[in-house]
Design an enzyme around this catalytic site. Sequence first.
Site, PDB file in Angstrom:
ATOM      1  N   ASN A  10       0.860  -1.187   0.000  1.00 31.37           N
ATOM      2  CA  ASN A  10       0.000   0.000   0.000  1.00 31.37           C
ATOM      3  C   ASN A  10       0.895   1.236   0.000  1.00 31.37           C
ATOM      4  O   ASN A  10       1.507   1.567   1.008  1.00 31.37           O
ATOM      5  CB  ASN A  10      -0.905  -0.017   1.244  1.00 31.37           C
ATOM      6  CG  ASN A  10      -1.689   1.275   1.384  1.00 31.37           C
ATOM      7  OD1 ASN A  10      -1.888   1.996   0.405  1.00 31.37           O
ATOM      8  ND2 ASN A  10      -2.125   1.584   2.591  1.00 31.37           N
ATOM      9  N   LYS A  12       0.077   4.290  -0.200  1.00 30.45           N
ATOM     10  CA  LYS A  12      -0.541   5.499   0.378  1.00 30.45           C
ATOM     11  C   LYS A  12      -0.327   6.666  -0.599  1.00 30.45           C
ATOM     12  O   LYS A  12      -0.450   6.483  -1.797  1.00 30.45           O
ATOM     13  CB  LYS A  12       0.032   5.798   1.763  1.00 30.45           C
ATOM     14  CG  LYS A  12       0.087   4.557   2.650  1.00 30.45           C
ATOM     15  CD  LYS A  12       0.497   4.859   4.059  1.00 30.45           C
ATOM     16  CE  LYS A  12       0.747   3.563   4.794  1.00 30.45           C
ATOM     17  NZ  LYS A  12       0.282   3.564   6.146  1.00 30.45           N
ATOM     18  N   HIS A 101      -9.535   1.139   5.091  1.00 27.69           N
ATOM     19  CA  HIS A 101      -8.206   1.309   5.679  1.00 27.69           C
ATOM     20  C   HIS A 101      -8.318   2.291   6.846  1.00 27.69           C
ATOM     21  O   HIS A 101      -9.093   3.249   6.786  1.00 27.69           O
ATOM     22  CB  HIS A 101      -7.225   1.845   4.623  1.00 27.69           C
ATOM     23  CG  HIS A 101      -5.809   1.818   5.109  1.00 27.69           C
ATOM     24  ND1 HIS A 101      -5.296   2.793   5.928  1.00 27.69           N
ATOM     25  CD2 HIS A 101      -4.807   0.921   4.918  1.00 27.69           C
ATOM     26  CE1 HIS A 101      -4.033   2.490   6.210  1.00 27.69           C
ATOM     27  NE2 HIS A 101      -3.704   1.363   5.603  1.00 27.69           N
ATOM     28  N   GLU A 103      -6.583   4.689   7.820  1.00 22.66           N
ATOM     29  CA  GLU A 103      -6.370   6.112   7.503  1.00 22.66           C
ATOM     30  C   GLU A 103      -7.615   6.704   6.843  1.00 22.66           C
ATOM     31  O   GLU A 103      -7.914   7.884   6.999  1.00 22.66           O
ATOM     32  CB  GLU A 103      -5.122   6.264   6.613  1.00 22.66           C
ATOM     33  CG  GLU A 103      -3.851   6.059   7.432  1.00 22.66           C
ATOM     34  CD  GLU A 103      -2.681   5.490   6.663  1.00 22.66           C
ATOM     35  OE1 GLU A 103      -2.680   5.545   5.428  1.00 22.66           O
ATOM     36  OE2 GLU A 103      -1.759   4.953   7.329  1.00 22.66           O
ATOM     37  N   GLU A 173      -5.418  -5.026  10.756  1.00 26.37           N
ATOM     38  CA  GLU A 173      -4.380  -4.019  10.925  1.00 26.37           C
ATOM     39  C   GLU A 173      -4.593  -3.264  12.231  1.00 26.37           C
ATOM     40  O   GLU A 173      -5.376  -2.302  12.285  1.00 26.37           O
ATOM     41  CB  GLU A 173      -4.427  -3.012   9.771  1.00 26.37           C
ATOM     42  CG  GLU A 173      -4.202  -3.627   8.412  1.00 26.37           C
ATOM     43  CD  GLU A 173      -3.570  -2.627   7.459  1.00 26.37           C
ATOM     44  OE1 GLU A 173      -2.454  -2.873   7.031  1.00 26.37           O
ATOM     45  OE2 GLU A 173      -4.195  -1.580   7.186  1.00 26.37           O
ATOM     46  N   GLY A 179       2.443   2.233  10.462  1.00 24.26           N
ATOM     47  CA  GLY A 179       3.346   3.360  10.252  1.00 24.26           C
ATOM     48  C   GLY A 179       4.076   3.802  11.510  1.00 24.26           C
ATOM     49  O   GLY A 179       4.693   4.861  11.543  1.00 24.26           O
ATOM     50  N   SER A 219       3.471  -2.252  10.099  1.00 26.12           N
ATOM     51  CA  SER A 219       4.935  -2.265  10.196  1.00 26.12           C
ATOM     52  C   SER A 219       5.574  -3.603   9.807  1.00 26.12           C
ATOM     53  O   SER A 219       6.561  -4.028  10.405  1.00 26.12           O
ATOM     54  CB  SER A 219       5.386  -1.823  11.585  1.00 26.12           C
ATOM     55  OG  SER A 219       4.948  -0.496  11.828  1.00 26.12           O
TER      56      SER A 219
HETATM   57  C1  PEP Z   1      -0.736   0.075   5.770  1.00 26.93           C
HETATM   58  O1  PEP Z   1      -0.617   1.088   5.114  1.00 26.93           O
HETATM   59  O2  PEP Z   1      -1.740  -0.627   5.665  1.00 26.93           O
HETATM   60  C2  PEP Z   1       0.342  -0.305   6.706  1.00 26.93           C
HETATM   61  C3  PEP Z   1       0.231  -1.409   7.380  1.00 26.93           C
HETATM   62  O3  PEP Z   1       1.418   0.561   6.801  1.00 26.93           O
HETATM   63  P1  PEP Z   1       2.843   0.226   7.452  1.00 26.93           P
HETATM   64  O4  PEP Z   1       3.300  -1.096   6.879  1.00 26.93           O
HETATM   65  O5  PEP Z   1       3.728   1.366   7.036  1.00 26.93           O
HETATM   66  O6  PEP Z   1       2.656   0.132   8.930  1.00 26.93           O
END
Ligand code: PEP
Length: 258
Positions: A10, A12, A101, A103, A173, A179, A219
């Site tokens: 992803n 973003k 998601h 975000e 998640e 992040g 992460s």
């Molecule tokens: C994500 O964007 O879904 C995500 C898990 O980001 P990151 O791997 O940077 O934590």
Amino acid sequence: MKRKKIIIGNWKMYNGPEQGHIFLHKLEEKLNNKKINCDFAIAAPFVTLPYIMPHDHGTNKGIEIDLCAQNFHYQNEGAFTGEISLAMLEQLGVRYGIVGHSERRQYFNETNKTVNLKLKAALNSSIIPVMAFGETLEEFEKNQTDDVILKQLTEGLKEINKTQIERIIFAYEPIWAIGTGKTATPKQAQKTIKKTREIIANIYDQKTAEKVRIQYGGSVKVENIKELMEQKDIDGALVGGASVDPDSFFKLITYDQN
Ligand code: PEP
């Protein structure tokens, strides 16, 4: 039941068309004649998606990077400035679309209700929805994870039947791990993903729950992907930061070969 792993990067709001084009080039070089054992896709910004389509689509020479949208609207068309429909994504050959998601839930008013509308719309299209869900740090610390995901899944999956749900990919998640550099331990991730499968078994049935793929996200990086993927119920990863660079993404999708 053996479920094929699926790794989705992803991006973003990173990697515009120029960077996407360079990424594709570098990844194609690395993938040359390499066998990849998992499904993989890139959720690029809308404007970048056309630039990461394999050059030699339709020949057997190159690779197929599956495309994923980071978001979409649940209506077919209309006066919705700034939005993109599933039909538009279909025209580009997009295969997956992320729904809910964290975000989007946090900054763009995505709710369990809109998640449900988007899932239903995607299930009526050729796009495979990737439903993201997970708890906040506060909920995690108060031991509310199971209740939160139960609510997100029950409301998000409302009026979706057993046959349809098999097309959905789930992505657990924990928001505190996205992040932040903080990864859920493989044990923690396994525990909640197992719980997710139990919830799906309760809403539908055990056989259906055994079929659906559930990713972990938060992460994930080259250093920790292998151990996460070894967990019994974890069927892949949704990766943000570590997917933006082609070397890192290549290592992620070949985690089982190192
Ligand atoms: C994500 O964007 O879904 C995500 C898990 O980001 P990151 O791997 O940077 O934590």
